[in-house]
Scaffold this active site. Structure first.
Site, PDB file in Angstrom:
ATOM      1  CD  GLU A  35      -3.032  -0.795  -0.007  1.00  0.00           C
ATOM      2  OE1 GLU A  35      -3.052   0.323  -0.569  1.00  0.00           O
ATOM      3  OE2 GLU A  35      -3.764  -1.732  -0.362  1.00  0.00           O
ATOM      4  CE1 TYR A 118      -6.981   2.977  -0.135  1.00  0.00           C
ATOM      5  CE2 TYR A 118      -4.600   3.100   0.107  1.00  0.00           C
ATOM      6  CZ  TYR A 118      -5.710   2.523  -0.465  1.00  0.00           C
ATOM      7  OH  TYR A 118      -5.573   1.487  -1.350  1.00  0.00           O
ATOM      8  CG  ASP A 136      -7.742   4.489  -3.763  1.00  0.00           C
ATOM      9  OD1 ASP A 136      -8.954   4.406  -4.077  1.00  0.00           O
ATOM     10  OD2 ASP A 136      -6.890   3.714  -4.214  1.00  0.00           O
TER      11      ASP A 136
END
Length: 349
Positions: A35, A118, A136
């Site tokens: 991520e 996020y 996102d």
């Protein structure tokens, strides 16, 4: 709507999801690393970096003990180097404060360096199946079209609007739900040419039913990037070039590059400015050789227009023996973490 939407999305995701190395595990370390790498970077680029990183640092404990310069070298080319700094800080924090185990709550994850809402939501939902949003740009685009939201996606205050809508639609399998939304935004519900004819949630999409897909998401115009003239010092001595380690905290922090100084609009002699910069900041006296055209490099918020100023060394000063300064031969460039802005110049030399 939520259950039907969620099941349709997840069923589609299970059927067509891309074969990505971080999707074969629920290890929070792997999910966290992927991520962080995927922020501002395309999937096709990240795959190679991710595999090399995992091979060298297979666990958070291994990363916590890593040599920082080696981490930066592995990261070279991914850009946004503050992410690499925060990776090291975060790994050390997890080992020192959490016995090497990631917190299993969104709030706990958000306390770690470099992990925002996020990333925290993605890790919590995918690794621990916590019912949490991971919103996102791709997800905001999907939700904007599904719900025909007029909220401006470029206004940070509106993020809560999209987070609330995601939670209303979410089903119990939150990890696959979130990944399904991400996959949908990346492969089907694309910005300019959405493939609505094969969308698994077409029947739930208000924008599709009104044929207004391209009106969403709502965005304010992007501000123009600031253009800066940069004088780049090229000083060669006995086959090696002068490079220095940029200071922590600024642009291209803690990476190696050529000395560079900004040229304002009123400057009549950029060459003289560069020469005085060498004298004042490095204690080096030089003689001007030539000026050559450099390259343009685009950052997130500004543009560097670089001109190269070549010099000959008059005398090697004692002050050059500095751990943040190095004379680097072209064959050794690959040993240094050099950002793309400066790597663009290497071919010119």
């Amino acid at each position: 709507m939520s259950n039907d939407f969620g099941r349709a999305l997840i069923d589609w995701y299970h059927l067509v999801k891309r074969d990505l190395p971080w999707r074969v595990t629920q290890d929070p370390y792997c999910i966290w690393l992927s991520e962080i790498m995927l922020q501002q970077t395309q999937v096709v680029t990240v795959i190679g970096y991710y595999n090399r990183f995992i091979k060298k640092y297979p666990t958070v404990n291994a990363l916590a003990q890593a040599n920082e310069s080696e981490v930066y070298k592995l990261w070279e080319g991914l850009g946004y180097y503050s992410r690499a700094r925060n990776l090291i800080r975060c790994a050390k924090e997890i080992v020192e404060s959490y016995e090497g185990k990631f917190p299993q709550t969104v709030e706990g994850l958000k306390k770690l360096p470099g992990i925002g809402p996020y990333t925290a939501g993605a890790i919590a939902s995918i690794a621990f199946n916590v019912k949490s949003h991971a919103v996102d740009g791709n997800v905001m685009r999907v939700i904007s079209r599904i719900k025909m939201l007029e909220a401006d996606v470029r206004n940070p205050k509106n993020r809560v609007v999209f987070e609330s809508e995601v939670m209303r639609l979410m089903v119990n399998d939150s990890g696959d739900f979130n990944q399904g939304l991400m996959e949908l935004g990346a492969t089907i519900c694309t910005p300019k040419s959405p493939k609505c004819h094969i969308c698994p949630v077409q029947s739930f999409c208000m924008a599709y039913s009104s044929e207004t897909q391209l009106n969403y998401p709502v965005k304010t115009p992007t501000p123009k990037k600031e253009r800066l003239r940069m004088a780049v010092v090229i000083l060669k001595h006995k086959g090696a070039y002068l490079m220095h380690l940029r200071p922590v905290g600024g642009l291209l922090s803690n990476l190696w590059g050529f000395p560079v100084v900004q040229v304002d609009g009123e400057c009549q002699s950029p060459e003289r400015l560069a020469r005085e910069y060498l004298a004042s900041d490095f204690g080096i006296q030089v003689k001007f050789d030539k000026e050559t055209k450099g390259k343009t490099h685009i950052f997130t918020h500004l543009i560097w227009e670089m001109t190269l100023y070549h010099y000959d060394l008059i005398e090697m000063p004692d002050l050059i023996e500095d751990p943040e300064i190095a004379w680097v031969e072209p064959s050794a460039f690959s040993d240094y973490a050099i950002p793309t802005a400066f790597k663009k110049l290497l071919d010119l030399l």
